[in-house]
Scaffold this active site. Structure first.
Site, short mmCIF file in Angstrom:
data_model
loop_
_atom_site.label_atom_id
_atom_site.label_comp_id
_atom_site.label_asym_id
_atom_site.label_seq_id
_atom_site.Cartn_x
_atom_site.Cartn_y
_atom_site.Cartn_z
N GLU A 137 22.27 -1.36 6.87
CA GLU A 137 22.26 -1.37 7.76
C GLU A 137 22.83 -0.08 8.94
OE1 GLU A 137 21.90 -3.60 6.40
OE2 GLU A 137 20.68 -5.88 6.61
N1 COA Z 1 10.34 -0.20 5.50
C1 COA Z 1 9.94 0.57 6.11
N2 COA Z 1 9.19 1.26 5.25
C2 COA Z 1 10.09 1.07 3.95
C3 COA Z 1 11.58 0.95 3.84
C4 COA Z 1 11.86 0.26 4.62
N3 COA Z 1 13.00 -0.78 4.79
N4 COA Z 1 11.71 1.30 2.40
C5 COA Z 1 10.62 2.09 1.71
N5 COA Z 1 9.91 1.95 2.48
C6 COA Z 1 8.78 2.60 2.25
C7 COA Z 1 9.07 4.30 2.07
O1 COA Z 1 8.70 4.22 3.69
C8 COA Z 1 7.61 4.42 1.43
O2 COA Z 1 6.58 4.42 1.71
P1 COA Z 1 6.02 5.82 2.61
O3 COA Z 1 5.58 6.11 0.81
O4 COA Z 1 4.42 5.10 3.11
O5 COA Z 1 6.71 6.88 2.98
C9 COA Z 1 7.96 3.65 0.39
O6 COA Z 1 8.06 2.61 1.74
C10 COA Z 1 8.74 4.11 -0.30
O7 COA Z 1 9.60 4.12 -0.42
P2 COA Z 1 10.86 5.22 -0.93
O8 COA Z 1 11.87 5.71 0.07
O9 COA Z 1 10.05 6.22 -1.37
O10 COA Z 1 11.60 5.06 -2.34
P3 COA Z 1 12.48 5.45 -3.25
O11 COA Z 1 12.47 5.13 -4.21
O12 COA Z 1 12.60 7.31 -2.81
O13 COA Z 1 14.05 4.77 -2.25
C11 COA Z 1 15.01 2.79 -1.17
C12 COA Z 1 13.92 3.28 -2.55
C13 COA Z 1 14.80 1.20 -0.90
C14 COA Z 1 16.59 3.77 -1.55
C15 COA Z 1 14.50 3.56 -0.05
O14 COA Z 1 13.24 3.44 0.66
C16 COA Z 1 15.03 3.42 1.26
O15 COA Z 1 16.64 3.74 1.71
N6 COA Z 1 14.85 2.12 2.45
C17 COA Z 1 15.22 1.65 3.41
C18 COA Z 1 16.23 0.56 2.82
C19 COA Z 1 16.89 -0.40 4.37
O16 COA Z 1 17.22 1.06 4.55
N7 COA Z 1 17.20 -0.98 4.86
C20 COA Z 1 17.27 -1.98 5.75
C21 COA Z 1 16.48 -1.64 7.00
S1 COA Z 1 17.77 -2.30 8.03
#
Ligand code: COA
Length: 248
Positions: A137
């Site tokens: 966060e």
């Molecule tokens: N909210 C919305 N969409 C999300 C998401 C979130 N918290 N986390 C992942 N997604 C979506 C991505 O945008 C992507 O969508 P798209 O293909 O339409 O672009 C899809 O899920 C796959 O995520 P991606 O980032 O490509 O996967 P990854 O394996 O490379 O990375 C994470 C995985 C979890 C490290 C990365 O997605 C991430 O950091 N997500 C945010 C997590 C976060 O900050 N959560 C707390 C929010 S306060």
């Protein structure tokens, strides 16, 4: 085209499996998924046929936390929506503790922010080897606020602060060491292990299982002497349990 439901439920042998179903977004918690999960957990609790619950994620993620795409509308000039979102998230993060049945998280991939909070809010948590946990966060300029109570409850303070202050991701082995999960299992055995555990819990006499869960969570929040007193009361009441259920 009909859209897939964001929450899937499946019942077998007293075990209700609830699956977060936004796999293309790593099951990020938007309004719909959060509301759906709250409703599914409440329905499982109300259903007399359900004796144990499993929560897991569809696809390669357990739950990537709050849906960051909703952040654009969650602004101070939309305070009513902001308050509604905070209340809904709070309800989800505190719900399992107040349910009468045991809930097992089967963490099958990323469990970030509210996703990690959801996993550790469950009574038991199994992690697949590829599970990852983190509280990113602060990197988004917000605070791991609603999930903080659960994290501090489960993890030592130094480790908990490190997680929320750095936003770093930990793997399943480290999560086990920190006490975020009960055990780590191979990816392809996760659901079977969760089901086996759920069936074992479901097989116990239900009034004893439910009273065990209830007093556990009560005692966890009480000073020792009050917890002991509560134990004394339950000890005196529980003698009737064996008469109500056929017990070996
Ligand atoms: N909210 C919305 N969409 C999300 C998401 C979130 N918290 N986390 C992942 N997604 C979506 C991505 O945008 C992507 O969508 P798209 O293909 O339409 O672009 C899809 O899920 C796959 O995520 P991606 O980032 O490509 O996967 P990854 O394996 O490379 O990375 C994470 C995985 C979890 C490290 C990365 O997605 C991430 O950091 N997500 C945010 C997590 C976060 O900050 N959560 C707390 C929010 S306060």
């Amino acid at each position: 085209m009909t859209q897939e439901p964001v929450v899937l439920t499946q019942a077998a042998d007293g075990v209700q499996t609830i699956t977060l179903n936004r796999p293309d977004k790593l099951n990020a918690l938007n309004f719909a998924l959060t509301e759906g999960l709250v409703a599914a957990l409440k329905a499982a609790d109300a259903d007399e046929a359900v004796r144990a619950v499993i929560v897991t994620g569809a696809g390669r993620g357990f739950c990537a936390g709050a849906d960051t795409r909703e952040f654009v509308v969650l602004t101070p000039d939309n305070q009513e929506l902001v308050d509604r979102r905070a209340a809904l998230t709070t309800e989800l993060q505190g719900l399992v503790k107040h349910m009468s049945k045991p809930v097992i998280a089967a963490v099958n991939g990323y469990a970030m922010g509210g996703g990690s909070g959801l996993a550790i809010s469950c009574d038991l948590a199994l992690a697949s080897e590829s599970a990852r946990f983190g509280y990113p966060e602060v990197k988004h300029g917000i605070v791991a606020a609603i999930v903080m109570a659960g994290l501090v409850e489960h993890v030592g303070r130094k480790a908990a602060f490190e997680l929320v202050a750095t936003g770093r991701t930990v793997d399943a082995t480290e999560a086990l060491k920190l006490g975020l999960v009960n055990r780590v299992v191979p990816d392809d055995e996760l659901l079977a292990e969760a089901e086996e555990l759920a069936l074992a819990l479901a097989a116990h006499p239900q009034n004893a299982m439910q009273a065990t869960k209830k007093i556990f969570h009560q005692v966890a929040e009480l000073p020792f002497s009050e917890g002991l007193k509560l134990g004394q009361q339950l000890n005196a009441q529980m003698r009737a349990f064996r008469q109500k259920e056929q017990v070996a």
